[in-house]
Write a protein that holds these residues in place. Sequence first.
Motif, PDB file in Angstrom:
ATOM      1  N   ASP A   1       0.828  -1.214   0.000  1.00  0.00           N
ATOM      2  CA  ASP A   1       0.000   0.000   0.000  1.00  0.00           C
ATOM      3  C   ASP A   1       0.858   1.257   0.000  1.00  0.00           C
ATOM      4  OD1 ASP A   1      -2.257  -1.531   0.026  1.00  0.00           O
ATOM      5  OD2 ASP A   1      -2.688  -1.277   2.156  1.00  0.00           O
TER       6      ASP A   1
ATOM      7  N   ARG B   1      -6.051   6.493  -0.127  1.00  0.00           N
ATOM      8  CA  ARG B   1      -7.316   5.985   0.419  1.00  0.00           C
ATOM      9  C   ARG B   1      -7.202   4.493   0.740  1.00  0.00           C
ATOM     10  NH1 ARG B   1     -10.223   7.752  -3.198  1.00  0.00           N
ATOM     11  NH2 ARG B   1     -10.408   5.939  -4.565  1.00  0.00           N
ATOM     12  N   THR B   2      -6.617   3.728  -0.165  1.00  0.00           N
ATOM     13  CA  THR B   2      -6.441   2.288   0.081  1.00  0.00           C
ATOM     14  C   THR B   2      -5.541   2.048   1.285  1.00  0.00           C
ATOM     15  OG1 THR B   2      -6.735   1.785  -2.273  1.00  0.00           O
ATOM     16  CG2 THR B   2      -5.596   0.132  -0.928  1.00  0.00           C
TER      17      THR B   2
ATOM     18  N   THR C   1      -7.467   2.776   4.516  1.00  0.00           N
ATOM     19  CA  THR C   1      -8.455   1.738   4.820  1.00  0.00           C
ATOM     20  C   THR C   1      -7.783   0.496   5.385  1.00  0.00           C
ATOM     21  OG1 THR C   1      -9.946   2.536   3.082  1.00  0.00           O
ATOM     22  CG2 THR C   1     -10.256   0.276   3.841  1.00  0.00           C
ATOM     23  N   ASP C   2      -6.724   0.050   4.737  1.00  0.00           N
ATOM     24  CA  ASP C   2      -6.021  -1.152   5.210  1.00  0.00           C
ATOM     25  C   ASP C   2      -5.346  -0.907   6.556  1.00  0.00           C
ATOM     26  OD1 ASP C   2      -6.873  -2.436   2.957  1.00  0.00           O
ATOM     27  OD2 ASP C   2      -4.953  -2.369   1.915  1.00  0.00           O
TER      28      ASP C   2
ATOM     29  N   THR D   1      -6.491   0.996   8.933  1.00  0.00           N
ATOM     30  CA  THR D   1      -7.550   0.901   9.936  1.00  0.00           C
ATOM     31  C   THR D   1      -7.851  -0.555  10.262  1.00  0.00           C
ATOM     32  OG1 THR D   1      -8.545   3.000   9.244  1.00  0.00           O
ATOM     33  CG2 THR D   1      -9.954   1.458  10.437  1.00  0.00           C
ATOM     34  N   THR D   2      -7.920  -1.393   9.236  1.00  0.00           N
ATOM     35  CA  THR D   2      -8.187  -2.821   9.451  1.00  0.00           C
ATOM     36  C   THR D   2      -7.098  -3.460  10.302  1.00  0.00           C
ATOM     37  OG1 THR D   2      -9.365  -2.987   7.338  1.00  0.00           O
ATOM     38  CG2 THR D   2      -8.519  -5.040   8.293  1.00  0.00           C
TER      39      THR D   2
ATOM     40  N   GLY E   1      -2.862   7.039  10.381  1.00  0.00           N
ATOM     41  CA  GLY E   1      -4.061   6.940   9.558  1.00  0.00           C
ATOM     42  C   GLY E   1      -4.722   8.289   9.339  1.00  0.00           C
TER      43      GLY E   1
ATOM     44  N   ASP F   1      -5.424  10.284   5.646  1.00  0.00           N
ATOM     45  CA  ASP F   1      -6.678  10.917   5.230  1.00  0.00           C
ATOM     46  C   ASP F   1      -6.443  12.370   4.816  1.00  0.00           C
ATOM     47  OD1 ASP F   1      -8.166   8.622   5.695  1.00  0.00           O
ATOM     48  OD2 ASP F   1      -8.655   9.182   7.760  1.00  0.00           O
TER      49      ASP F   1
END
Length: 326
Positions: A75, A93-94, A97-98, A100-101, A130, A134
Amino acid sequence: MVRNGRRVLGTGLAALALLWAAAACGGDDAAGAPAVSSSTFAPAPSPSPPPTPTGVTPAAYQQVLTALDTALTPDLGAVSGAQTPPDLSKALRTAATDLTTQRTTLENTDPPVRARAAHGQFVAALLALGTELDTLQGEADKQTLCTGSSGGRRVSAGNGAHLTRLAVAALAAADPANPYRVGAFLPTGQPDQTRRPDNGSIGPGRRGGYGKLTVKAPPSQDAVVKLTEGGARVRNIFIRGGSSATVDGVPNGKFDVYYTLGEDWDTDAARFTRNCEFNKFDDGVTFTTRNLSRSIEYTTYELTLFDVAGGTATSVPVPPLDFPAT
């Protein structure tokens, strides 16, 4: 009993009262000893000590950290490799998101006792990282950041990355018997660059004619003009902000004229990496050469990349993906 002709009752009443009191007490056993009642009290149980926290095994915890590195490394690589603002926005963005996971998985993991403080520090650092991803995505959407050359540097040099590196070091030192390894996903911290070639042609291009082109850049922005024919590059010209550049040897032909403004010219990507915008002149330019008996007649142009009184050329913004990539 009669004494001196009077009945004496007081003593008898006292005796009756004594007998009544003795009867009221009652409960004398056969031996005449009074009965004594008694109660038994059991002591309260001692509270059990709380269980000693243990967490997952060091090996299992390392597996969680390794999975995080494995998920996030490509990423962040995509962020650094982005070539246009839309590409950069998508990559950020990717990555967010990853991230956060992976942070959620880490939060739900009970770390080994010795790693608990560093674990909490790492989770908090990932939250900060993170948030920065953003924010940087918003900057890519506004074309403040234009390519991964600057996007990756901003990620690596931000406060979230700094906190993450500190947490990575804390995890490595938390348990001398188990130095936890993580953080390979984070690019090396680097500051922004501001690359500015000299005025004139940059990169390979076509020559062979007598045509001349002069370009004036805005006062506060560097510029690159691209002449193309059928989508293929004819000439790229770099102009520093507030100055002009003249190139010669432009071949004959009718060419489209694109120009981009911005900061930090990445020669490999052929794009500005920050504060970029992309435009195309409505009308192209046509260069011709005529050999006369005693002279050569050829075309010259002057392009001004900002509004001027009496200007005749007009331009329109174009999407970043429509701007020539070479």
